[in-house]
Design an enzyme around this catalytic site. Sequence first.
Site, PDB file in Angstrom:
ATOM      1  N   ARG A   1      31.661  97.534   8.330  1.00 44.77           N
ATOM      2  CA  ARG A   1      30.227  97.270   8.372  1.00 44.77           C
ATOM      3  C   ARG A   1      29.501  98.570   8.709  1.00 44.77           C
ATOM      4  O   ARG A   1      30.076  99.481   9.301  1.00 44.77           O
ATOM      5  CB  ARG A   1      29.894  96.221   9.432  1.00 44.77           C
ATOM      6  CG  ARG A   1      30.516  94.847   9.212  1.00 44.77           C
ATOM      7  CD  ARG A   1      30.084  93.894  10.312  1.00 44.77           C
ATOM      8  NE  ARG A   1      30.610  92.540  10.126  1.00 44.77           N
ATOM      9  CZ  ARG A   1      31.726  92.074  10.677  1.00 44.77           C
ATOM     10  NH1 ARG A   1      32.456  92.876  11.468  1.00 44.77           N
ATOM     11  NH2 ARG A   1      32.132  90.833  10.457  1.00 44.77           N
TER      12      ARG A   1
ATOM     13  N   LYS B   1      31.583  92.399  15.253  1.00 42.70           N
ATOM     14  CA  LYS B   1      30.641  91.429  15.801  1.00 42.70           C
ATOM     15  C   LYS B   1      31.265  90.707  16.991  1.00 42.70           C
ATOM     16  O   LYS B   1      32.454  90.420  17.009  1.00 42.70           O
ATOM     17  CB  LYS B   1      30.243  90.412  14.724  1.00 42.70           C
ATOM     18  CG  LYS B   1      29.329  90.983  13.652  1.00 42.70           C
ATOM     19  CD  LYS B   1      28.863  89.898  12.706  1.00 42.70           C
ATOM     20  CE  LYS B   1      27.854  90.436  11.689  1.00 42.70           C
ATOM     21  NZ  LYS B   1      27.397  89.384  10.760  1.00 42.70           N
TER      22      LYS B   1
ATOM     23  N   HIS C   1      26.724  97.846   2.412  1.00 44.47           N
ATOM     24  CA  HIS C   1      27.394  96.550   2.321  1.00 44.47           C
ATOM     25  C   HIS C   1      27.952  96.303   0.922  1.00 44.47           C
ATOM     26  O   HIS C   1      28.896  95.521   0.760  1.00 44.47           O
ATOM     27  CB  HIS C   1      26.441  95.426   2.733  1.00 44.47           C
ATOM     28  CG  HIS C   1      27.063  94.458   3.689  1.00 44.47           C
ATOM     29  ND1 HIS C   1      27.517  94.822   4.941  1.00 44.47           N
ATOM     30  CD2 HIS C   1      27.350  93.128   3.575  1.00 44.47           C
ATOM     31  CE1 HIS C   1      28.031  93.770   5.553  1.00 44.47           C
ATOM     32  NE2 HIS C   1      27.942  92.737   4.744  1.00 44.47           N
TER      33      HIS C   1
ATOM     34  N   ARG D   1      31.358  97.605   1.111  1.00 45.73           N
ATOM     35  CA  ARG D   1      32.201  96.646   1.840  1.00 45.73           C
ATOM     36  C   ARG D   1      32.575  95.471   0.936  1.00 45.73           C
ATOM     37  O   ARG D   1      33.733  95.039   0.906  1.00 45.73           O
ATOM     38  CB  ARG D   1      31.454  96.163   3.085  1.00 45.73           C
ATOM     39  CG  ARG D   1      32.163  95.079   3.901  1.00 45.73           C
ATOM     40  CD  ARG D   1      31.386  94.854   5.200  1.00 45.73           C
ATOM     41  NE  ARG D   1      31.616  93.566   5.812  1.00 45.73           N
ATOM     42  CZ  ARG D   1      32.587  93.299   6.681  1.00 45.73           C
ATOM     43  NH1 ARG D   1      33.467  94.244   6.996  1.00 45.73           N
ATOM     44  NH2 ARG D   1      32.709  92.098   7.219  1.00 45.73           N
TER      45      ARG D   1
ATOM     46  N   HIS E   1      36.065  88.593   9.675  1.00 46.83           N
ATOM     47  CA  HIS E   1      35.372  87.314   9.573  1.00 46.83           C
ATOM     48  C   HIS E   1      36.017  86.299  10.514  1.00 46.83           C
ATOM     49  O   HIS E   1      37.231  86.098  10.481  1.00 46.83           O
ATOM     50  CB  HIS E   1      35.447  86.770   8.143  1.00 46.83           C
ATOM     51  CG  HIS E   1      34.579  87.497   7.179  1.00 46.83           C
ATOM     52  ND1 HIS E   1      34.765  87.443   5.808  1.00 46.83           N
ATOM     53  CD2 HIS E   1      33.505  88.318   7.364  1.00 46.83           C
ATOM     54  CE1 HIS E   1      33.856  88.180   5.208  1.00 46.83           C
ATOM     55  NE2 HIS E   1      33.077  88.718   6.133  1.00 46.83           N
TER      56      HIS E   1
ATOM     57  N   TYR F   1      34.443  85.699  -1.956  1.00 47.70           N
ATOM     58  CA  TYR F   1      35.017  86.720  -2.830  1.00 47.70           C
ATOM     59  C   TYR F   1      35.954  86.122  -3.869  1.00 47.70           C
ATOM     60  O   TYR F   1      36.214  86.743  -4.892  1.00 47.70           O
ATOM     61  CB  TYR F   1      35.737  87.784  -2.001  1.00 47.70           C
ATOM     62  CG  TYR F   1      34.791  88.533  -1.094  1.00 47.70           C
ATOM     63  CD1 TYR F   1      33.883  89.451  -1.613  1.00 47.70           C
ATOM     64  CD2 TYR F   1      34.775  88.298   0.275  1.00 47.70           C
ATOM     65  CE1 TYR F   1      32.990  90.117  -0.788  1.00 47.70           C
ATOM     66  CE2 TYR F   1      33.892  88.959   1.111  1.00 47.70           C
ATOM     67  CZ  TYR F   1      33.002  89.864   0.574  1.00 47.70           C
ATOM     68  OH  TYR F   1      32.122  90.516   1.392  1.00 47.70           O
TER      69      TYR F   1
END
Length: 299
Positions: free
Chosen positions: A146, A170, A237, A240, A263, A272
């Site tokens: 990220r 995150k 992004h 990414r 994630h 994806y």
Amino acid sequence: MERQLEAYCAHLRNERQVSGHTLLAYRRDLEKVIEFCNNQGIAGWDALQVQQLRQLVARQHHHGQSSRSLARLLSAVRGLYRYLNREGLCQHDPANGLAPPKGERRLPKTLDTDRALQLLDGGVDDDFIARRDQAILELFYSSGLRLSELAGLDLEHLDLTGGLVQVLGKGGKSRVLPVGRKACEALQEWFRLRGIAAPRDGAVFITRQGNRLSTRAIQMRVKTFGERELGQHLHPHMLRHSFASHLLESSQDLRAVQEMLGHADISTTQIYTHLDFQHLAAVYDSAHPRAKRSKGNES
């Protein structure tokens, strides 16, 4: 209502230590609720009811607000009411059980493999900015970081001998990712020039003045590269997304891609698989003898 909003924002900033970006987004959302309440004659947070909040959400959706933005607004409202209930200022939550309207999930934009290689193999001048920017692009595409993760990297997070990078994602969750050979080479070339500018600074990516490169500056450098090498808009992004899509296309290992992207929920990664299906469908349409249509049968 404004006074209680200010108290809540101070709580988020000082006690919860949320990022400035998140705090600004929550404040804007809650200010929309206050404006709605003022227009509807709703006297305070304790007077706002679920039917009225549902009306606000429907109105925002009608005016083009995305489901994702409305989900964030409802999350901000729930957070505020948790705070108000805890402080004894309110005894209900009008957002409880309220969900945003479902919207179509947009597929992320990616570069195909040829375009990604065109971007990265365009040739690099041997100077400070060029070597730094090349290392940034290579690391984004190699490891799927990220923007905030890449900007926050320190030298101690990289092990170029082992081809590894440790990132803080995150929720403060740390993960270790592989770094490809090309990215390691680009980083080594960058470090050769970087050390001259700031030999004692810990940040991996710095300005000529030796300061850590900001997320905004990284965005602008990636955008410049995209316009120059590909003639298109490019943002971090997208690199990414390209990393994830190309890795999944080659490996078919959804769990591994989930781990690398950081994630928490595999459903986030599953988007994806739709990109991969689009690619397979295009190959099928162009190659399968029963998929091709003759010009005479196109009516």
